[in-house]
Design a protein around this motif. Structure first.
Motif, PDB file in Angstrom:
ATOM      1  N   ALA A 167      70.600  56.435  -1.394  1.00 53.24           N
ATOM      2  CA  ALA A 167      71.923  56.238  -1.991  1.00 53.24           C
ATOM      3  C   ALA A 167      72.263  54.742  -2.077  1.00 53.24           C
ATOM      4  CB  ALA A 167      72.989  56.973  -1.177  1.00 53.24           C
ATOM      5  N   LEU A 168      71.923  53.991  -1.038  1.00 51.07           N
ATOM      6  CA  LEU A 168      72.188  52.545  -1.055  1.00 51.07           C
ATOM      7  C   LEU A 168      71.354  51.873  -2.134  1.00 51.07           C
ATOM      8  CD1 LEU A 168      72.318  51.769   2.778  1.00 51.07           C
ATOM      9  CD2 LEU A 168      74.233  51.877   1.153  1.00 51.07           C
ATOM     10  N   GLU A 169      70.105  52.310  -2.243  1.00 51.90           N
ATOM     11  CA  GLU A 169      69.209  51.737  -3.245  1.00 51.90           C
ATOM     12  C   GLU A 169      69.750  51.996  -4.660  1.00 51.90           C
ATOM     13  OE1 GLU A 169      65.027  52.526  -2.291  1.00 51.90           O
ATOM     14  OE2 GLU A 169      64.637  52.502  -4.441  1.00 51.90           O
ATOM     15  N   LEU A 170      70.226  53.203  -4.883  1.00 50.98           N
ATOM     16  CA  LEU A 170      70.783  53.546  -6.195  1.00 50.98           C
ATOM     17  C   LEU A 170      71.975  52.655  -6.534  1.00 50.98           C
ATOM     18  CD1 LEU A 170      70.664  57.455  -6.282  1.00 50.98           C
ATOM     19  CD2 LEU A 170      69.815  55.931  -8.074  1.00 50.98           C
ATOM     20  N   GLN A 171      72.819  52.420  -5.548  1.00 51.56           N
ATOM     21  CA  GLN A 171      74.000  51.591  -5.803  1.00 51.56           C
ATOM     22  C   GLN A 171      73.605  50.152  -6.138  1.00 51.56           C
ATOM     23  OE1 GLN A 171      76.044  53.649  -2.332  1.00 51.56           O
ATOM     24  NE2 GLN A 171      77.720  52.543  -3.279  1.00 51.56           N
ATOM     25  N   GLU A 172      72.554  49.671  -5.500  1.00 50.10           N
ATOM     26  CA  GLU A 172      72.069  48.324  -5.826  1.00 50.10           C
ATOM     27  C   GLU A 172      71.483  48.283  -7.236  1.00 50.10           C
ATOM     28  OE1 GLU A 172      69.429  47.176  -2.645  1.00 50.10           O
ATOM     29  OE2 GLU A 172      71.110  47.195  -1.222  1.00 50.10           O
ATOM     30  N   ASP A 173      70.711  49.321  -7.587  1.00 48.79           N
ATOM     31  CA  ASP A 173      70.145  49.410  -8.948  1.00 48.79           C
ATOM     32  C   ASP A 173      71.266  49.364  -9.996  1.00 48.79           C
ATOM     33  OD1 ASP A 173      67.576  49.815  -7.930  1.00 48.79           O
ATOM     34  OD2 ASP A 173      67.729  52.006  -8.026  1.00 48.79           O
ATOM     35  N   ILE A 174      72.311  50.139  -9.732  1.00 46.78           N
ATOM     36  CA  ILE A 174      73.408  50.289 -10.684  1.00 46.78           C
ATOM     37  C   ILE A 174      74.140  48.962 -10.876  1.00 46.78           C
ATOM     38  CG2 ILE A 174      75.710  51.342 -10.925  1.00 46.78           C
ATOM     39  CD1 ILE A 174      74.335  53.888  -9.611  1.00 46.78           C
ATOM     40  N   LYS A 175      74.321  48.256  -9.771  1.00 42.64           N
ATOM     41  CA  LYS A 175      74.980  46.954  -9.830  1.00 42.64           C
ATOM     42  C   LYS A 175      74.111  45.959 -10.606  1.00 42.64           C
ATOM     43  CE  LYS A 175      76.856  44.233  -6.207  1.00 42.64           C
ATOM     44  NZ  LYS A 175      77.033  44.251  -4.752  1.00 42.64           N
ATOM     45  N   ARG A 176      72.845  45.926 -10.253  1.00 44.53           N
ATOM     46  CA  ARG A 176      71.929  44.967 -10.865  1.00 44.53           C
ATOM     47  C   ARG A 176      71.817  45.205 -12.370  1.00 44.53           C
ATOM     48  NH1 ARG A 176      67.273  46.389  -8.863  1.00 44.53           N
ATOM     49  NH2 ARG A 176      67.940  45.981  -6.742  1.00 44.53           N
ATOM     50  N   GLN A 177      71.785  46.475 -12.765  1.00 42.45           N
ATOM     51  CA  GLN A 177      71.602  46.789 -14.191  1.00 42.45           C
ATOM     52  C   GLN A 177      72.944  46.993 -14.906  1.00 42.45           C
ATOM     53  OE1 GLN A 177      68.325  49.392 -15.159  1.00 42.45           O
ATOM     54  NE2 GLN A 177      67.450  49.182 -13.133  1.00 42.45           N
ATOM     55  N   ASN A 178      74.022  46.762 -14.156  1.00 47.13           N
ATOM     56  CA  ASN A 178      75.358  46.792 -14.749  1.00 47.13           C
ATOM     57  C   ASN A 178      75.637  48.110 -15.485  1.00 47.13           C
ATOM     58  OD1 ASN A 178      77.849  45.739 -15.248  1.00 47.13           O
ATOM     59  ND2 ASN A 178      77.209  44.544 -17.031  1.00 47.13           N
ATOM     60  N   ILE A 179      75.390  49.220 -14.827  1.00 45.65           N
ATOM     61  CA  ILE A 179      75.579  50.544 -15.432  1.00 45.65           C
ATOM     62  C   ILE A 179      77.022  51.006 -15.223  1.00 45.65           C
ATOM     63  CG2 ILE A 179      74.837  52.963 -15.382  1.00 45.65           C
ATOM     64  CD1 ILE A 179      72.090  51.853 -14.333  1.00 45.65           C
TER      65      ILE A 179
END
Ligand SMILES: *Cc1c(COP(=O)(O)O)cnc(C)c1O
Length: 297
Positions: free
Chosen positions: A144-156
């Motif tokens: 879940a933490l990894e997903l949130q970082e992905d989302i932030k990085r890719q500005n989703i």
């Protein structure tokens, strides 16, 4: 042991533009989902443990992943299953074959759960069917933490996660740690079964994921030519292989529900591709499908 982060890819399936979390690429030997659930058992010392005991179906992804875990940790692996058909014993295939290669000791038992639980002692780790236990929370919080970082990085913007459920443990724990909606569907039993599983782990129904239903009932592991065709179509259009047990039912339900969903879809690919080998063999027997399937790493 820590897993590397898995890619979050932006792809399209026909008119649908979405993101996919490639947990199928998590580890060459682990099923993505079960590796997350068993992460806890890879990270601690567990100095007292000598063996892991579990039970379930003779082709389960959890069985295979536990065989990998036991091998990595130098533990004995004992597994109880209801029945092993003679043809499977003579021609091992899929998860069964690879778990045996990893040293699994498998026994047939009419009371598989009781027999496994009866082996409990100080040196034994008992793992419930499908990894349905609280230790799964450890690895799923990391995801879940990894997903949130992905989302932030890719500005989703306005993300929501979708994944097909078996026991529902994965969806429930993800929802616990994600600040947006987790959608899921049942593939084992019905929607009521799923809610019952969640109630055993969580009192507050507000924390439950949202269930995507369908009028048509799907029976776990049952062959269905429509599901096979969808599997092939997905592979052709996305270049990604999905699993034939959970993903195909998940996609069927998702596609009919999508018009009602708002936001950006993040599909969680939970691996399990070793199980496709035995599913494809069954499709081949039943429908004469010659699947263009290459043995994967
Ligand atoms: C086990 C598994 C699931 C279901 O996970 P639950 O936590 O039981 O809901 C889904 N997909 C794959 C590939 C699995 O191996």
């Amino acid at each position: 042991m820590h897993f590397p982060t898995t890619p979050l890819e932006n792809i399209s399936y026909k008119a649908l533009d979405f993101y996919i979390k490639r947990d199928d690429l998590l580890h060459p030997d682990f099923s993505g989902n079960k590796a997350r659930k068993f992460h806890y058992f890879l990270s601690g010392e567990f100095l007292h443990v000598r063996r892991v005991v579990s039970f379930g179906s003779n082709q389960s992804n959890a069985m295979y992943s536990l065989s990998v875990l036991a091998k990595l940790r130098g533990w004995e692996f004992v597994y109880f299953t209801h029945h092993i058909p003679a043809f499977l014993k003579e021609n091992p295939i899929g998860n069964y074959k690879y778990a045996l290669q990893n040293g699994m000791k498998i026994f047939e038992s009419k009371n598989k759960a009781d027999e496994a639980n009866a082996m409990s002692d100080a040196k034994t780790l008992i793992v419930q069917e499908g990894g349905r236990q609280k230790e799964a929370e450890y690895g799923l919080e990391i995801l879940a933490l990894e997903l949130q970082e992905d989302i932030k990085r890719q500005n989703i913007k306005n993300p929501f996660v979708y994944l097909p459920s078996g026991t529902g443990v994965t969806a429930l724990f993800l929802q616990k740690y994600l600040p947006f909606t987790v959608f899921t569907c049942s593939t084992v039993g019905g929607d009521e079964y799923l809610k019952k599983q969640w109630k055993m782990l969580e009192q507050n129904e507000e924390c439950f994921p949202v269930i995507v239903s369908s009028e048509k009932k799907y029976h776990y592991g049952k062959l269905d030519i429509e599901l096979y065709q969808l599997w092939e179509d997905l592979q052709k259009n996305t270049g990604i292989e999905f699993d034939l047990l959970y993903d195909v039912v998940g996609w069927k339900k998702l596609l009919s529900y999508l018009p009602k969903m708002r936001g950006t879809l993040i599909y969680l690919h939970q691996g399990g591709l070793r199980g496709n080998e035995s599913m494809l063999q069954r499709y081949q027997y039943k429908y004469g499908i010659i699947a263009n399937y290459k043995d994967r790493k």
